[in-house]
Design a protein around this motif. Structure first.
Motif, mmCIF file in Angstrom:
data_model
loop_
_atom_site.group_PDB
_atom_site.id
_atom_site.type_symbol
_atom_site.label_atom_id
_atom_site.label_comp_id
_atom_site.label_asym_id
_atom_site.label_seq_id
_atom_site.Cartn_x
_atom_site.Cartn_y
_atom_site.Cartn_z
ATOM 1 N N HIS A 191 -3.566 -2.629 1.592
ATOM 2 C CA HIS A 191 -4.116 -3.805 1.134
ATOM 3 C C HIS A 191 -3.642 -4.988 1.800
ATOM 4 O O HIS A 191 -2.477 -5.090 1.446
ATOM 5 N N ILE A 192 -4.201 -5.822 2.307
ATOM 6 C CA ILE A 192 -3.994 -7.043 2.957
ATOM 7 C C ILE A 192 -4.677 -8.160 1.918
ATOM 8 O O ILE A 192 -5.864 -8.054 1.963
ATOM 9 N N SER A 193 -3.968 -9.011 1.308
ATOM 10 C CA SER A 193 -4.521 -10.150 0.576
ATOM 11 C C SER A 193 -4.329 -11.408 1.489
ATOM 12 O O SER A 193 -3.107 -11.686 1.622
ATOM 13 N N VAL B 76 -8.501 -7.359 2.301
ATOM 14 C CA VAL B 76 -8.996 -6.390 3.205
ATOM 15 C C VAL B 76 -8.388 -4.972 2.809
ATOM 16 O O VAL B 76 -7.097 -4.944 2.711
ATOM 17 N N ASP B 77 -9.161 -4.015 2.427
ATOM 18 C CA ASP B 77 -8.621 -2.825 2.337
ATOM 19 C C ASP B 77 -8.727 -1.700 3.643
ATOM 20 O O ASP B 77 -9.824 -1.781 4.363
ATOM 21 N N VAL B 78 -7.493 -1.379 3.859
ATOM 22 C CA VAL B 78 -7.400 -0.519 5.359
ATOM 23 C C VAL B 78 -7.004 0.790 4.914
ATOM 24 O O VAL B 78 -6.120 1.078 4.247
ATOM 25 N N GLY C 63 0.753 -1.245 -0.262
ATOM 26 C CA GLY C 63 0.027 -0.108 -0.071
ATOM 27 C C GLY C 63 0.717 1.251 -0.111
ATOM 28 O O GLY C 63 1.948 1.339 -0.360
ATOM 29 N N LYS C 64 0.338 2.285 0.478
ATOM 30 C CA LYS C 64 0.855 3.484 0.655
ATOM 31 C C LYS C 64 0.860 4.234 1.953
ATOM 32 O O LYS C 64 -0.449 4.236 2.531
#
Length: 102
Positions: free
Chosen positions: A37-39, A51-53, A26-27
């Motif tokens: 982003h966690i895949s 999961v997008d955080v 991510g950034k």
């Protein structure tokens, strides 16, 4: 990681914990906001998910379920590797070469 003008780009990295296999990326922006982003690549649940955080700081964040963005980067199957974004793979290889990582 790559440092750009106003953010830090975190290239997808693999993390394995017990029966779970995760890819993170991510950034992180200099104003303390972020977009990660966690895949979830391997877990007791038989499908891949993501999961997008994102948020403005670490006390105020949003979490949403999404598709697994990084499922093609950490596989041994040639067919799946062809679907991965080649620019990210080239960036990773360039950084490893600069660090002289074996």
């Amino acid at each position: 990681m790559e440092f750009e003008e106003d953010d830090v780009k975190i290239l997808p990295a693999l993390l394995e914990i017990d029966r779970y296999r995760l890819a993170l990326g991510g950034k992180q922006y200099f104003d303390k906001s972020y977009d990660y982003h966690i895949s979830v690549l391997k877990s007791p649940v038989p499908f891949k998910t993501g999961v997008d955080v994102s948020g403005q700081d670490f006390d105020n964040y949003d979490i949403s379920v999404a598709r697994a963005k990084y499922k093609y980067y950490f596989t041994d199957k040639e067919r799946l590797l062809k679907k991965a974004d080649s620019s990210i793979i080239k960036d990773k290889a360039r950084i490893l070469a600069e660090l002289d990582y074996q």
